[in-house]
Design a protein around this motif. Structure first.
Motif, short mmCIF file in Angstrom:
data_model
loop_
_atom_site.label_atom_id
_atom_site.label_comp_id
_atom_site.label_asym_id
_atom_site.label_seq_id
_atom_site.Cartn_x
_atom_site.Cartn_y
_atom_site.Cartn_z
N ASN A 75 0.81 -1.22 0.00
CA ASN A 75 0.00 0.00 0.00
C ASN A 75 0.84 1.27 0.00
O ASN A 75 0.30 2.37 -0.08
CB ASN A 75 -0.93 0.01 1.22
N LYS A 176 -3.64 2.30 -8.93
CA LYS A 176 -3.56 3.70 -8.52
C LYS A 176 -3.13 3.84 -7.07
O LYS A 176 -2.33 4.71 -6.73
CB LYS A 176 -4.92 4.38 -8.74
N ASP A 177 -3.65 2.98 -6.20
CA ASP A 177 -3.39 3.14 -4.77
C ASP A 177 -2.56 2.01 -4.17
O ASP A 177 -2.31 1.99 -2.96
CB ASP A 177 -4.71 3.23 -4.00
#
Length: 238
Positions: A75, A176-177
């Protein structure tokens, strides 16, 4: 049912060169069908995820009678370290000693379009000239590689003299994340071949992860003051 549970011992992740002693006991989810190794979380959304908050990593396990599947989610990109260069090593031990007896090292290799075509033809048979031209529109391709390694990272050979692990695979997806990795480890064959004790449903297996760190080239650059790096380790001690 107990026969459908694969018990995996995971120790706490430590970033930058150290592995802590605290460990977790985690139950793998029974895989009713083979997991598609595409790096995506589509098949994992209902599975229990476990987190190492210090490094913003989440992971989950599945297994069938012969295979261990692992989903790994970063993450925070900074904890990827130099994983693209050094790859990810999954350490396995069937003796509950939490030692780095056997590692399955996953790496990416850049090859030319013609080399890629050659590999596809070995796997699938002849490819038409039209398909070849389409494949040659890209100069190069990345393929996944896997090999068994000892605790020092040296390749291990099976009785047949092969370093590659048949049936092992991984894939990565940059979102994206988060950045997600998906692994397939032919656990029964690997442990039977290299450890002499097959890992399978109902057995206790210690699993650890290690990635990043300095390559020889990075170490040389670091000594010149041009680069730095770190190591992420989860699990089995030296």
């Amino acid at each position: 049912r107990i026969r459908n549970i694969f018990v995996v011992c995971i120790m706490v992740l430590a970033f930058v060169f150290i592995a802590l002693a605290k460990e977790k006991s985690i139950e793998s989810v029974w895989a009713k069908s083979p997991v598609k190794i595409d790096g995506l979380d589509d098949e994992w959304k209902q599975d229990p995820f476990h987190a190492e908050k210090k490094v913003k990593v989440e992971y989950a396990f599945r297994n069938d009678p012969d295979t261990l599947y692992v989903f790994f989610k970063f993450n925070d990109v900074k904890y990827l370290s130099s994983i693209d260069i050094t790859g990810m090593t999954i350490w396995i031990d069937t003796q509950q000693k939490k030692k780095k007896n056997l590692g399955v090292k996953f790496t990416k290799e850049k090859i030319s379009a013609d080399e890629y075509i050659s590999i596809l033809e070995k796997q699938q048979g002849n490819i038409s000239d039209e398909q070849k031209e389409k494949l040659r529109s890209n100069d190069s391709y990345f393929i996944s590689q896997s090999e068994a390694v000892d605790k020092k990272g040296n390749p291990l050979e099976s009785g047949a003299g092969s370093k590659a692990i048949r049936g092992a695979a991984f894939n990565v997806s940059v979102q994206k994340d988060a950045t997600t990795y998906e692994f397939r480890v032919p656990l029964k064959d690997v442990t039977g071949t290299f450890l002499g004790t097959e890992g399978g449903p109902g057995n206790f297996v210690s699993v650890g992860f290690e990635w990043g760190g300095l390559t020889d080239e990075m170490r040389e650059a670091y000594m010149k003051g041009d680069a730095s790096g770190g190591t992420g380790r989860m699990g089995i001690s030296e």
